[in-house]
Every structure is written in C-alpha cells, then in structure tokens.
Design a protein around this motif. Structure first.
Motif, PDB file in Angstrom:
ATOM      1  N   ALA A  23       0.853  -1.333  -0.126  1.00 47.52           N
ATOM      2  CA  ALA A  23      -0.362   0.068   0.008  1.00 47.52           C
ATOM      3  C   ALA A  23       0.828   1.466   0.145  1.00 47.52           C
ATOM      4  CB  ALA A  23      -0.875   0.113   1.398  1.00 47.52           C
ATOM      5  N   ALA A  27       0.789   3.988  -3.121  1.00 45.00           N
ATOM      6  CA  ALA A  27       0.799   5.205  -2.587  1.00 45.00           C
ATOM      7  C   ALA A  27       1.993   6.275  -3.118  1.00 45.00           C
ATOM      8  CB  ALA A  27       0.500   5.668  -1.051  1.00 45.00           C
ATOM      9  N   ARG A  28       3.244   5.847  -3.071  1.00 43.02           N
ATOM     10  CA  ARG A  28       4.366   6.584  -3.428  1.00 43.02           C
ATOM     11  C   ARG A  28       4.330   6.755  -4.899  1.00 43.02           C
ATOM     12  NH1 ARG A  28       7.640   8.070   0.649  1.00 43.02           N
ATOM     13  NH2 ARG A  28       9.363   8.177  -0.721  1.00 43.02           N
ATOM     14  N   TYR A  30       1.649   6.691  -6.778  1.00 45.14           N
ATOM     15  CA  TYR A  30       0.266   7.515  -7.244  1.00 45.14           C
ATOM     16  C   TYR A  30       0.614   9.062  -6.856  1.00 45.14           C
ATOM     17  CZ  TYR A  30      -4.510   9.470  -6.767  1.00 45.14           C
ATOM     18  OH  TYR A  30      -5.504  10.192  -6.999  1.00 45.14           O
TER      19      TYR A  30
END
Length: 78
Positions: A23, A27-28, A30
């Motif tokens: 996750a 996220a990084r 994104y």
C-alpha cells in the motif's frame, strides 16, 4: 524487508506488514514520488536482503550483501 522477516516467523502479522508495504509503495507511485520500477526494485532488494539474512545469519550474510553492493556499484546502479 522487515515484513518479510516477520512473515517467515508469523504469517498473519508478516502478511499484514507486507500488505502495508505494498500500500505504501502504491501510494508513493500515485503521488509521483517514485516510478513503479523504483518501488519494485526496493521490494526485490529488501526481500533478497532479508532472505539472505534469514538463511545465513549475520556473519555469513554480510559478505554476500557487500558483494551485491559492489556489483551494483560497478553497474552504476548504486
């Protein structure tokens, strides 16, 4: 790497840590902090280092990891 080592001892807690690592990596990517191959490479190197440490222990793992670091430096990747 930590999630992998914990997974080797406790699959439930380690699985949760690995899921959190995925996750965080997604996220990084994104938010644009890393490219996908940066994150994938980090996962691969982390798991390889953790597995080497788990299988061989500190005294024998250190020269292996130093050799990997020298190889990556020669290739211009470190």
């Amino acid at each position: 790497a930590l999630g992998w080592l914990v997974w080797r001892h406790n699959r439930r807690v380690g699985g949760l840590l690995l899921l959190l690592a995925v996750a965080m990596g997604v996220a990084r990517i994104y938010v644009g902090v890393h490219y996908p191959f940066d994150v994938i490479g980090g996962w691969v190197l982390g798991i390889a280092a953790a597995e080497t440490w788990y299988r061989y222990g500190e005294p024998r793992a250190l020269p292996v990891m130093q050799g990997v670091a020298r190889m990556l430096a020669r290739l211009g990747l470190a």
